[in-house]
Design an enzyme around this catalytic site. Structure first.
Site, PDB file in Angstrom:
ATOM      1  N   ASP A 160       1.059  -8.879  -1.495  1.00 24.05           N
ATOM      2  CA  ASP A 160       1.770  -9.200  -0.247  1.00 24.05           C
ATOM      3  C   ASP A 160       0.866  -8.946   0.971  1.00 24.05           C
ATOM      4  O   ASP A 160       0.847  -9.716   1.926  1.00 24.05           O
ATOM      5  CB  ASP A 160       3.042  -8.361  -0.137  1.00 24.05           C
ATOM      6  CG  ASP A 160       3.860  -8.426  -1.414  1.00 24.05           C
ATOM      7  OD1 ASP A 160       4.315  -9.522  -1.756  1.00 24.05           O
ATOM      8  OD2 ASP A 160       4.019  -7.385  -2.076  1.00 24.05           O
ATOM      9  N   HIS A 188       8.405  -4.446  -3.171  1.00 29.14           N
ATOM     10  CA  HIS A 188       7.778  -5.732  -3.497  1.00 29.14           C
ATOM     11  C   HIS A 188       8.907  -6.700  -3.854  1.00 29.14           C
ATOM     12  O   HIS A 188       9.166  -7.005  -5.007  1.00 29.14           O
ATOM     13  CB  HIS A 188       6.788  -5.573  -4.660  1.00 29.14           C
ATOM     14  CG  HIS A 188       6.217  -6.883  -5.113  1.00 29.14           C
ATOM     15  ND1 HIS A 188       5.473  -7.679  -4.280  1.00 29.14           N
ATOM     16  CD2 HIS A 188       6.298  -7.545  -6.293  1.00 29.14           C
ATOM     17  CE1 HIS A 188       5.119  -8.781  -4.939  1.00 29.14           C
ATOM     18  NE2 HIS A 188       5.618  -8.724  -6.155  1.00 29.14           N
TER      19      HIS A 188
END
Length: 332
Positions: A160, A188
């Site tokens: 990410d 996440h």
């Protein structure tokens, strides 16, 4: 003098991410061009033949740094003596499945693998959990491997983080290597918070804040965040498969920075065990900005958190607290 080989475990090694990851490790992308490795690859019995095929390809690639390959469906054999464990294997959510069903499957997988690591891994083994729900899988692993220090159990939010760097570089039409210090806070999942408030860009006239250069707060607080949050789903839509190459690459980045250190003045995002920093409840595996030195990570302290960011940090912490409760209910 030649270094001793490091034993690196990859679970789910015959899968898509594993197949992208093992050659990177064997080539030195994860631990450096002078570090020999012995790869331990684990998968489930139905994947045994495919796993053997991956082993054959590793032999055929003749990687100079690769000093041995263990390919097995036995968790004890796979975990014996490993210094680094990259936990890619997990049970994916399938159509029609409730979150609790997925959680229950992953709890049993991570409970078994944690026990094998607990009993058979090398002392001070470093663990990176990639399989989703990554934060909570890491928490379960921590629960069932009590002798592995909590600071040695992490989950992957570097993917990410790298996605956020990529979006800023594309928006500003600059090299991604000139952008640094974005932050991924939290889970996440789609509640994660990609934060550019402390990020900078290296320009010919020195470092400048990302916000100042983008000059578009509306984009930064809406489209940018949702692109990073939903990037995995967008890749599945385009490829009809999940993001394997970028996940493998970011797993290498995560371990490399953890073991070899982050550059001075640069931080990265890692899912780590919360100590209560930034008023995040302790006892969660939560993504923070960290710096790494001598094989240890440290949460970056003292960053200002505005009201908008505070809400985002709390929202993703709430989701992680719910996930934790769901996972623990699967244990009883």
């Amino acid at each position: 003098m030649a270094k001793d080989p490091v034993r690196v475990l990859v679970t789910g090694a015959a899968g898509q991410i594993g197949y992208a990851l093992v050659p990177m490790i064997a080539r030195g992308v994860m631990l450096g061009a002078d570090q020999p490795v012995i790869l331990h690859m684990l998968d489930i019995p139905p994947a045994a033949e495919a796993l053997n095929g991956v082993k054959m390809e590793l032999v055929d690639a003749a990687f100079p740094l690769l000093k041995g390959v263990v390919a097995t469906t036995d968790a004890v054999e796979a975990c014996t003596g490993v210094n680094i464990a990259v936990m890619v294997g997990g049970f994916p959510r399938k159509e029609g499945m409730e979150r609790k069903d997925v959680m229950s499957k992953n709890v049993s997988i991570y409970k078994a693998q944690a026990s094998a690591l607990e009993k058979h891994a090398a002392a001070n083994c470093k663990v990176l959990v990639v399989a989703n729900p990554a934060n909570t899988n890491a928490l379960i692993l921590k629960e069932f491997a009590p002798s592995i220090p909590e600071k040695n159990i992490t989950c992957l939010t570097r993917l990410d983080h790298n996605r956020a760097l990529g979006q800023i570089s594309e928006k500003l039409n600059i090299q991604v290597s000139d952008v640094k210090n974005v932050i991924i806070w939290g889970n996440h999942s789609s509640t994660q918070y990609p934060d550019v408030n402390h990020a900078t860009v290296n320009t010919p006239s020195g470092e400048k804040p990302v916000r100042e250069l983008v000059k578009d707060d509306a984009w930064l607080t809406s489209e940018f965040i949702s692109i990073v949050q939903q990037r995995g789903a967008a890749i599945i839509k385009a490829r009809k498969l999940s993001s394997a190459l970028s996940a493998a690459s970011s797993a290498c980045d995560h371990i490399r920075d953890w073991v070899l250190g982050t550059p001075e003045g640069t931080w990265v995002s890692m899912g780590v065990y919360s100590d209560g920093s930034y008023n995040v409840p302790s006892g969660l595996i939560y993504s923070f900005p960290v710096t790494c030195r001598s094989g240890e990570w440290k949460i970056v302290q003292g960053l200002s958190i505005d009201e908008y960011s505070r809400k985002k940090l709390d929202l993703t912490a709430e989701e992680l607290t719910e996930e934790k409760a769901l996972a623990y209910s699967c244990l009883s």
